[in-house]
Design an enzyme around this catalytic site. Structure first.
Site, mmCIF file in Angstrom:
data_model
loop_
_atom_site.group_PDB
_atom_site.id
_atom_site.type_symbol
_atom_site.label_atom_id
_atom_site.label_comp_id
_atom_site.label_asym_id
_atom_site.label_seq_id
_atom_site.Cartn_x
_atom_site.Cartn_y
_atom_site.Cartn_z
ATOM 1 N N SER A 40 0.823 -1.211 0.000
ATOM 2 C CA SER A 40 0.000 0.000 0.000
ATOM 3 C C SER A 40 0.859 1.264 0.000
ATOM 4 O O SER A 40 0.745 2.118 -0.900
ATOM 5 C CB SER A 40 -0.920 -0.002 1.231
ATOM 6 O OG SER A 40 -1.677 -1.179 1.265
ATOM 7 N N ARG A 49 2.324 -8.208 -12.035
ATOM 8 C CA ARG A 49 1.240 -7.217 -12.140
ATOM 9 C C ARG A 49 1.800 -5.804 -12.017
ATOM 10 O O ARG A 49 2.733 -5.577 -11.258
ATOM 11 C CB ARG A 49 0.239 -7.420 -10.988
ATOM 12 C CG ARG A 49 -0.557 -8.714 -11.075
ATOM 13 C CD ARG A 49 -1.041 -9.129 -9.706
ATOM 14 N NE ARG A 49 -1.830 -8.107 -9.042
ATOM 15 C CZ ARG A 49 -3.156 -8.083 -9.013
ATOM 16 N NH1 ARG A 49 -3.843 -9.041 -9.565
ATOM 17 N NH2 ARG A 49 -3.798 -7.116 -8.409
ATOM 18 N N LYS A 99 5.176 8.886 17.606
ATOM 19 C CA LYS A 99 4.183 8.042 16.920
ATOM 20 C C LYS A 99 4.045 6.704 17.649
ATOM 21 O O LYS A 99 2.935 6.189 17.831
ATOM 22 C CB LYS A 99 4.614 7.832 15.463
ATOM 23 C CG LYS A 99 3.650 6.966 14.695
ATOM 24 C CD LYS A 99 3.657 7.257 13.220
ATOM 25 C CE LYS A 99 2.531 6.516 12.538
ATOM 26 N NZ LYS A 99 2.400 6.792 11.148
HETATM 27 N N1 LIG Z 1 -0.518 1.749 4.390
HETATM 28 C C1 LIG Z 1 -0.430 2.922 4.984
HETATM 29 O O1 LIG Z 1 -1.317 3.797 4.851
HETATM 30 C C2 LIG Z 1 0.741 3.266 5.859
HETATM 31 C C3 LIG Z 1 0.869 4.580 6.340
HETATM 32 C C4 LIG Z 1 1.961 4.905 7.137
HETATM 33 C C5 LIG Z 1 2.881 3.931 7.459
HETATM 34 N N2 LIG Z 1 2.733 2.663 6.998
HETATM 35 C C6 LIG Z 1 3.763 1.679 7.351
HETATM 36 O O2 LIG Z 1 4.445 1.341 6.136
HETATM 37 C C7 LIG Z 1 4.904 -0.014 6.198
HETATM 38 C C8 LIG Z 1 4.307 -0.771 5.015
HETATM 39 O O3 LIG Z 1 2.893 -0.816 5.203
HETATM 40 P P1 LIG Z 1 1.887 -1.241 4.049
HETATM 41 O O4 LIG Z 1 0.528 -0.939 4.544
HETATM 42 O O5 LIG Z 1 2.329 -0.689 2.751
HETATM 43 O O6 LIG Z 1 2.113 -2.830 4.061
HETATM 44 P P2 LIG Z 1 1.824 -3.850 2.908
HETATM 45 O O7 LIG Z 1 0.714 -3.358 2.041
HETATM 46 O O8 LIG Z 1 1.724 -5.202 3.536
HETATM 47 O O9 LIG Z 1 3.147 -3.790 2.015
HETATM 48 C C9 LIG Z 1 4.358 -4.377 2.383
HETATM 49 C C10 LIG Z 1 4.981 -4.923 1.127
HETATM 50 O O10 LIG Z 1 6.290 -5.387 1.408
HETATM 51 C C11 LIG Z 1 6.507 -6.502 0.586
HETATM 52 N N3 LIG Z 1 7.667 -7.281 1.038
HETATM 53 C C12 LIG Z 1 7.885 -7.847 2.252
HETATM 54 N N4 LIG Z 1 9.079 -8.482 2.254
HETATM 55 C C13 LIG Z 1 9.611 -8.301 1.016
HETATM 56 C C14 LIG Z 1 10.823 -8.741 0.394
HETATM 57 N N5 LIG Z 1 11.699 -9.481 1.039
HETATM 58 N N6 LIG Z 1 11.048 -8.369 -0.889
HETATM 59 C C15 LIG Z 1 10.147 -7.621 -1.578
HETATM 60 N N7 LIG Z 1 8.979 -7.192 -1.042
HETATM 61 C C16 LIG Z 1 8.727 -7.539 0.236
HETATM 62 C C17 LIG Z 1 5.200 -7.253 0.666
HETATM 63 O O11 LIG Z 1 5.120 -8.164 -0.373
HETATM 64 P P3 LIG Z 1 4.100 -9.424 -0.312
HETATM 65 O O12 LIG Z 1 2.754 -8.817 -0.600
HETATM 66 O O13 LIG Z 1 4.627 -10.291 -1.384
HETATM 67 O O14 LIG Z 1 4.196 -9.987 1.065
HETATM 68 C C18 LIG Z 1 4.215 -6.100 0.525
HETATM 69 O O15 LIG Z 1 3.962 -5.822 -0.835
HETATM 70 C C19 LIG Z 1 4.429 -0.538 7.563
HETATM 71 O O16 LIG Z 1 5.456 -0.349 8.504
HETATM 72 C C20 LIG Z 1 3.247 0.358 7.894
HETATM 73 O O17 LIG Z 1 2.983 0.414 9.279
HETATM 74 C C21 LIG Z 1 1.699 2.308 6.189
#
Ligand SMILES: NC(=O)c1ccc[n+]([C@@H]2O[C@H](COP(=O)([O-])OP(=O)(O)OC[C@H]3O[C@@H](n4cnc5c(N)ncnc54)[C@H](OP(=O)(O)O)[C@@H]3O)[C@@H](O)[C@H]2O)c1
Length: 301
Positions: A23, A46, A186
């Site tokens: 995301s 994709r 945070k």
């Molecule tokens: N989403 C938000 O609005 C938001 C806002 C502020 C902060 N954050 C923080 O940002 C971080 C990411 O959050 P998110 O919501 O974006 O999580 P997410 O949607 O689960 O995205 C994480 C991504 O990392 C990938 N990944 C994990 N290990 C990997 C590797 N070894 N090689 C390549 N890709 C890898 C995952 O791939 P797979 O799908 O293949 O597992 C997934 O696509 C977290 O710490 C979250 O707390 C998020």
């Protein structure tokens, strides 16, 4: 943050690779699409799709190991070190690594590992209030505009940090030389809200409106406030008041921890509650409410 294109008078595009295109990673890719951008993914089949008023599709090249100004990690906190370790042979091409993630603990894990391996990459940490989520079809929705900050990560054990004053950050990312304080602020709020929403499977606002949840929330927030004070964190607000304000302002939201639990994914509480507990233990402080919360949280020990 908004996406803007380059004009002739702009400096050369930054060379950025994004590791973790979920995301937040997809949202950052959209913001930075006019830089020289690569991705490192587990599945390249994709394109990245970002939905806001319109739907944008980004087809970005796989990082080929060429020189980078920034390798930006937008994986979950627990995936940061393992993901970097698999890239170790190619990291000599990376000038700076930015960990753009929630939670604390992973910065030191990565910092210690870089120190041990002797890799020359500068380490930066960041935090964002942007909001994005991925739907069941893999489309990322831009749920709320926010701000993103980054600053050099200073190792507490060695006192070393990237001191280069001539650093260009990716577009829209603001510089915060004291990023540790921002991450602590945070984390303190997340430590009050996130585990309780997971225990009670409730939206943030119910921590204020349900009398049982509210009593627990008040006990936890009072303890987190006391702990952060005793740890000398010097936060710019009263933790209990601020946590209540944020729970009210985000009343209808599901915390990221609750979302992870509902999707049967690991939570980041090891880098929130657990981190705070480790800090407390290292300073000889007891934290019975947080200990209890850790035990009660799904997946807790
Ligand atoms: N989403 C938000 O609005 C938001 C806002 C502020 C902060 N954050 C923080 O940002 C971080 C990411 O959050 P998110 O919501 O974006 O999580 P997410 O949607 O689960 O995205 C994480 C991504 O990392 C990938 N990944 C994990 N290990 C990997 C590797 N070894 N090689 C390549 N890709 C890898 C995952 O791939 P797979 O799908 O293949 O597992 C997934 O696509 C977290 O710490 C979250 O707390 C998020």
């Amino acid at each position: 943050m908004t996406s803007a294109s380059h004009s002739v008078s702009d400096p050369a595009p930054l060379r950025i690779a994004l590791l973790g295109t979920g995301s937040l990673g997809t949202l950052m890719a959209w913001h930075w699409q006019h830089e020289q951008l690569w991705v490192i993914r587990r599945d390249y089949s994709r394109p990245l799709i970002l939905q806001q008023d319109q739907r944008d599709t980004l087809t970005l090249p796989r990082w080929d190991g060429s020189d980078l100004d920034w390798l930006v990690l937008t994986t979950k906190a627990a995936d940061a070190l393992p993901a970097l370790q698999t890239l170790a042979p190619r990291l000599a091409a990376v000038k700076r690594i930015l960990l753009l993630q929630n939670g604390m603990g992973q910065q030191d894990q990565v910092g210690d590992w870089l120190e041990q391996t002797g890799l020359p990459c500068g380490l930066w940490a960041g935090t964002s209030t942007e909001g994005a989520f991925t739907d069941d079809e893999g489309i990322v929705h831009y749920a709320g505009q926010g701000q993103t900050w980054a600053g050099p990560w200073m190792s507490e054990s060695t006192g070393k940090a990237d001191t280069d004053s001539d650093v260009r950050l990716p577009p829209g990312v603001q510089s915060d030389p004291d990023i540790r304080s921002r991450l602590r602020a945070k984390l303190a709020i997340n430590a009050c809200i996130n585990p309780l929403t997971a225990i009670y499977r409730c939206r943030n606002g119910e921590l204020l409106t349900n009398p049982q949840y509210h009593a627990h929330f008040q006990r936890l927030a009072a303890e987190v406030q006391q702990l952060t004070r005793e740890l000398g964190w010097q936060l710019p607000f009263d933790v209990a008041q601020q946590a209540a304000q944020i729970a009210a302002a985000t009343a209808r939201n599901q915390s990221s921890t609750l979302q992870d639990i509902l999707r049967h994914r690991p939570t980041e509480l090891a880098y929130i509650t657990e981190y705070l507990l480790k800090e407390a233990a290292a300073h000889g402080l007891s934290a019975p409410v947080s200990e209890d919360v850790r035990r009660l949280t799904p997946g807790g020990t």
